[in-house]
Design a protein around this motif. Structure first.
Motif, PDB file in Angstrom:
ATOM      1  N   UNK A  41      21.911  18.102 -22.899  1.00  0.00           N
ATOM      2  CA  UNK A  41      21.468  17.747 -21.488  1.00  0.00           C
ATOM      3  C   UNK A  41      20.540  16.577 -21.291  1.00  0.00           C
ATOM      4  N   UNK A  42      21.130  15.617 -20.483  1.00  0.00           N
ATOM      5  CA  UNK A  42      20.209  14.591 -20.256  1.00  0.00           C
ATOM      6  C   UNK A  42      19.523  14.635 -18.950  1.00  0.00           C
ATOM      7  N   UNK A  43      18.287  14.266 -18.496  1.00  0.00           N
ATOM      8  CA  UNK A  43      17.597  13.993 -17.358  1.00  0.00           C
ATOM      9  C   UNK A  43      17.543  12.582 -17.088  1.00  0.00           C
ATOM     10  N   UNK A  66      28.607   6.802 -18.422  1.00  0.00           N
ATOM     11  CA  UNK A  66      28.498   6.804 -19.835  1.00  0.00           C
ATOM     12  C   UNK A  66      27.864   8.084 -20.400  1.00  0.00           C
ATOM     13  N   UNK A  67      27.254   8.800 -19.635  1.00  0.00           N
ATOM     14  CA  UNK A  67      26.493   9.969 -19.989  1.00  0.00           C
ATOM     15  C   UNK A  67      27.449  11.144 -20.144  1.00  0.00           C
ATOM     16  N   UNK A  68      28.233  11.148 -19.037  1.00  0.00           N
ATOM     17  CA  UNK A  68      29.200  12.129 -18.975  1.00  0.00           C
ATOM     18  C   UNK A  68      30.685  11.758 -19.675  1.00  0.00           C
ATOM     19  N   UNK A  69      30.877  10.599 -19.821  1.00  0.00           N
ATOM     20  CA  UNK A  69      31.955  10.039 -20.542  1.00  0.00           C
ATOM     21  C   UNK A  69      31.777  10.552 -22.117  1.00  0.00           C
ATOM     22  N   UNK A  70      30.609  10.767 -22.466  1.00  0.00           N
ATOM     23  CA  UNK A  70      30.188  10.885 -23.836  1.00  0.00           C
ATOM     24  C   UNK A  70      30.445  12.406 -24.239  1.00  0.00           C
ATOM     25  N   UNK A  71      30.548  13.229 -22.955  1.00  0.00           N
ATOM     26  CA  UNK A  71      30.230  14.767 -23.220  1.00  0.00           C
ATOM     27  C   UNK A  71      29.069  15.430 -22.891  1.00  0.00           C
ATOM     28  N   UNK A  72      28.287  14.630 -22.445  1.00  0.00           N
ATOM     29  CA  UNK A  72      26.852  15.403 -21.877  1.00  0.00           C
ATOM     30  C   UNK A  72      26.792  15.793 -20.588  1.00  0.00           C
ATOM     31  N   UNK A  73      25.858  16.553 -20.180  1.00  0.00           N
ATOM     32  CA  UNK A  73      25.491  16.902 -18.849  1.00  0.00           C
ATOM     33  C   UNK A  73      24.347  16.262 -18.242  1.00  0.00           C
ATOM     34  N   UNK A  74      24.200  16.220 -17.121  1.00  0.00           N
ATOM     35  CA  UNK A  74      22.770  15.523 -16.587  1.00  0.00           C
ATOM     36  C   UNK A  74      22.425  16.127 -15.338  1.00  0.00           C
ATOM     37  N   UNK A  75      21.131  15.996 -15.211  1.00  0.00           N
ATOM     38  CA  UNK A  75      20.292  16.032 -13.843  1.00  0.00           C
ATOM     39  C   UNK A  75      20.065  14.683 -13.510  1.00  0.00           C
ATOM     40  N   UNK A  76      20.149  14.433 -12.152  1.00  0.00           N
ATOM     41  CA  UNK A  76      20.109  12.913 -11.691  1.00  0.00           C
ATOM     42  C   UNK A  76      18.993  12.893 -10.734  1.00  0.00           C
ATOM     43  N   UNK A  77      18.059  11.992 -10.860  1.00  0.00           N
ATOM     44  CA  UNK A  77      17.032  11.678  -9.634  1.00  0.00           C
ATOM     45  C   UNK A  77      17.623  10.445  -8.990  1.00  0.00           C
TER      46      UNK A  77
END
Lengths: 495, 316
Positions: B170-172, B190-201
């Motif tokens: 999980x990436x913030x 690039x974050x989701x292309x690599x299979x991560x999930x994220x929360x974006x501000x």
């Protein structure tokens, strides 16, 4: 399916009574006192202070080493910076590589001496320092030497450039090997080094300093200074250091990350672990038991990637436990200098107390303890191989890193259950899986969140193989092609 | 091809019983909300801020996201990670391509929003074009970066040994604040292309495209929770983005040195990986690279013994 034979007991009683086979100390000469290796010379410390280093198997004092203070650290960093600007940065990769090859060869030539000193200073069995630590250290220098003039191949579409001065702090469990893991890739990528060995095991790093001096490395390219936590803190906080490489506990790793916050210093942190070692019912049980023993009792369990949490599929629990207990009875605990010794001395009084504290915690938590009935030497720091059953996932002894010969055992029924249990840890350094089924291996190796996964083997290391953790086991890799990245800058465009 | 819409329009206004309206039609305004777990909730805090452009025109009431919104987004991102991280690389590539398709289809809306947020028509067109192309760029990388950055390691013992990248988790993400669309897309992709999930501000002062982009994501087969978007203040939310114990990495795209210190200080609580991208021109080619994917990957090394059978020295 053939029914397993659950009744045969291994009988080693008399067959394994071995006569003492001590390694000779004569191949090693240990000086009465060691100074700091700064700018190519052994220099007395500005602090004027020295501290003793002892043999944990006998409590005998081996030597005394300098206690570097902030002024000494400053001197070492200045030497490294000067060497970086004056020699190392400008030197063609192929020339850098030849220096590293030289070091590798000299480590091989003096392997016997290094192994003996490693065992005397740290307490690990001579069999391990002779057959694992020292040769692997030499091989690490060999591997990275060859990279020095081939770096662009490792980073497609980028030009790798060195970071500058690397401050490297290493632990006491594999003193010489960790020094090589740190120094070899740093030099190959064109950085200069200030390295501090652990305060309980400084001697092989100082022998390495002599080797580096003999190898005629330009002065200041590698500086080796001794001291305890305060020395390490001064290194981390020095404003002219570009890179921190640390192997040690997660607690100290977090302190380091905090200390360098906002400074722009880069870090590689190789921290603690609590590896799950998983045995499925279709595993070759005898091999698996050997793997479990190697996983947790190698180097007295002083291994960050030790397989300290054993998970056994319920249907084979009885068989595994019986074979494991039988096998533990055959382990020889004692004089590290004896070539037959399997488990040597606990590295320090502090660690000895720490392990015993956790054994008490385990008992207080209601776990069942089994200890080998082996005899222990009267003098020195020794703990028999210890196994806890009837532990919970939430027990402190299954959650916290003990860093000693202490194993916890739990059972599981399904793949899902064991994956969840194995990953239920803030650590993620390594894990192991034992099964005869290939597709199951890859299911597990894919889902276990750790940097190294051993399938049907455990605790294997190689210079070509990257090592390092997920989650709170740290970040960055050491070894292999991936071990180059933490020591280079890859910016392609400047604004 | 005949333009059906225009033809229909003509019919409407020419004697089929429908009268031409006397007044200009009242526009339906859009409510800009958060995007958490594939849904569009309002902030639980009930707070809002007014997004205005430099001319002082009121653009929209934006949700002023809170710590609790962020924490809910982390739960959504963690839940989504197991599925997204283990999807086939091919499938992730397909979905990133689909996001680009959806963005292409809604180009006009994004251009309109970017112009409202103080850019010229030409700037707006360029920004949307680059954003679409960037998604295509990373769609292509989804099943290729692993091959570039993996290794089969020739260990000296009798083992098969290989290393390959896996998503960090999980990436913030504190997105670039000076653009409405391209900065955010350049870091999310690039974050989701690599299979991560994220929360974006996203950008506080130019927030419109972030919410509209969430609508694009929501219609792109991207599972809910893979990307979560919370509009709000950097200063207020930064500490939470940095210290949450179930976040594995944080990316920060601004230049504030104090912020960076705060992030790394708090990130140490659970050894978060920190990435700072403060000198990138996201509109240029330097804003894209497989190394951005690798910034949120862990290297896993797998060992397995190889059996040595005697008597085969001569080969088969």
């Amino acid at each position: 399916m053939a029914k397993r034979n659950n009744t045969l007991k291994l009988k080693f009683d008399n067959a394994r009574k071995l006569a003492p086979a001590p390694e000779s100390r004569s191949s090693a000469t240990i000086d009465a006192r060691y100074n700091l290796f700064i700018d190519g010379k052994f220099t007395p410390p500005a602090s004027k202070k020295y501290f003793a280093t002892t043999n944990p198997a006998t409590d005998e004092k081996l030597s005394e080493v300098a206690d570097a203070n902030a002024a000494d650290v400053d001197k070492a960093v200045k030497a490294a910076r000067n060497a970086y600007n004056k020699y190392w940065k400008k030197m063609p990769g192929k020339e850098r590589g030849k220096y590293i090859y030289r070091i590798a060869r000299m480590v091989q030539e003096r392997a016997r001496e290094l192994a003996v000193v490693e065992t005397l200073d740290g307490g690990k069995p001579i069999r391990e320092s002779r057959d694992f630590d020292v040769p692997t250290a030499a091989n690490h220098f060999f591997y990275y030497a060859g990279w020095a003039d081939k770096l662009p191949y490792a980073f497609p579409d980028r030009k790798p450039t060195p970071l500058g001065v690397a401050a490297q702090i290493i632990p006491w469990n594999f003193p010489l090997l960790m020094a090589s893991w740190k120094i070899a890739p740093a030099l190959a990528t064109g950085n200069t080094v200030v390295l501090k060995p652990a305060e309980t095991t400084p001697l092989t790093a100082l022998l390495l300093a002599k080797i580096i001096q003999e190898a005629d490395l330009p002065p200041g390219v590698v500086n080796i200074i001794t001291g305890a936590g305060a020395t390490g803190a001064a290194m981390v906080n020095h404003p002219d250091v570009n890179k921190i490489a640390f192997t040690g506990s997660t607690d100290v790793g977090k302190i380091i990350q905090r200390a360098i916050a906002g400074t722009g210093k880069k870090a590689t942190l190789e921290l603690g672990g609590k590896a799950a070692n998983i045995i499925f019912d279709d595993a070759p049980i005898d091999q698996a038991v050997e793997g479990v023993v190697n996983g947790i009792f190698f180097n007295q369990g002083h291994v960050c990637c030790a397989g300290s949490r054993l998970y056994v599929q319920e249907s084979v629990m009885k068989e595994v436990m019986r074979k494991l207990k039988d096998r533990l009875e055959t382990l020889i605990v004692g004089d590290p200098m004896d070539k037959n010794t399997d488990i040597g001395a606990i590295n320090s009084k502090q660690q000895y107390d720490q392990i015993n504290k956790y054994i008490k915690i385990g008992l207080n938590e209601g776990a069942e303890m089994f200890q080998s009935s082996c005899s222990l030497p009267k003098k020195g720091l020794f703990i028999p191989p210890t196994v806890f059953t009837n532990v919970a996932q939430s027990s402190r002894i299954t959650q916290e890193e003990i860093f000693g010969p202490v194993l916890t055992v739990q059972t599981f029924r399904t793949d899902d259950e064991v994956i969840e249990k194995a990953n239920n840890s803030p650590y993620g350094l390594s894990s192991g899986v034992w099964t005869d089924k290939g597709s199951k291996i890859f299911n597990l190796t894919t889902k276990l969140r750790s940097g190294v996964v051993w399938a049907n083997t455990f605790n294997k290391f190689d210079p070509t193989s990257p090592f390092g953790g997920y989650k709170e086991s740290g970040y960055g890799r050491e070894g292999g092609l991936h071990g180059l990245a933490p020591y280079v800058s890859l910016e392609k465009f400047e604004e | 091809m005949e333009n059906v819409l225009v033809k229909k329009d003509k019919q409407l206004s020419s004697g089929n019983g429908v009268e031409k309206p006397l007044q200009k039609r009242l526009e339906v305004l859009k409510t800009y909300k958060l995007y958490i777990g594939g849904k569009f909730p309002r902030t639980e805090s009930g707070r809002y801020y007014l997004a205005e452009n430099k001319k002082g025109e009121k653009l929209a009431n934006m949700c002023l996201g809170s710590r609790k919104d962020f924490r809910e987004a982390v739960v959504a991102a963690r839940n989504a990670f197991g599925d997204w991280g283990s999807r086939s690389a091919f499938n992730r590539g397909q979905i990133l391509y689909r996001i680009a398709e959806m963005l292409e289809g809604r180009k006009a809306q994004f251009i309109d929003e970017i112009i409202k947020q103080d850019n010229t028509l030409e700037e707006a067109k360029l920004e949307v074009d680059v954003a679409i192309d960037r998604l295509i760029y990373y769609a292509g990388w989804c099943d290729k970066f692993q091959q570039i950055y993996s290794a089969v390691n020739p260990v000296a013992s009798s083992h098969f040994n290989f290393s390959s990248p896996e998503p960090t988790g999980v990436v913030s993400l504190i997105a670039p604040q000076n653009s409405s669309l391209i900065g955010m897309v350049s870091v999310i992709a690039p974050i989701i292309a690599g299979g991560n999930t994220c929360i974006v501000l996203p950008s506080f002062s130019k927030p419109l495209c972030a919410v509209t982009f969430a609508e694009v994501l929501n219609s792109s087969d991207l599972p809910g929770g893979v990307v979560n978007i919370i509009t709000g203040k950097v200063k207020e939310l930064l500490p939470y983005f940095s210290d949450h114990m179930d976040v594995n990495a944080i990316a920060y795209c601004e230049k504030n040195e104090e912020d960076k210190k705060l992030i790394q200080d708090k990130a140490s609580l659970n050894m978060k990986r920190t990435q700072f991208y403060n000198t990138k021109n996201w509109l240029s080619d330097q804003g894209q690279s497989p190394y951005f994917i690798m910034d949120f990957q862990e290297i896993k090394t797998t060992w397995h013994p190889i059996e040595n059978i005697g008597g085969t020295k001569g080969g088969y």
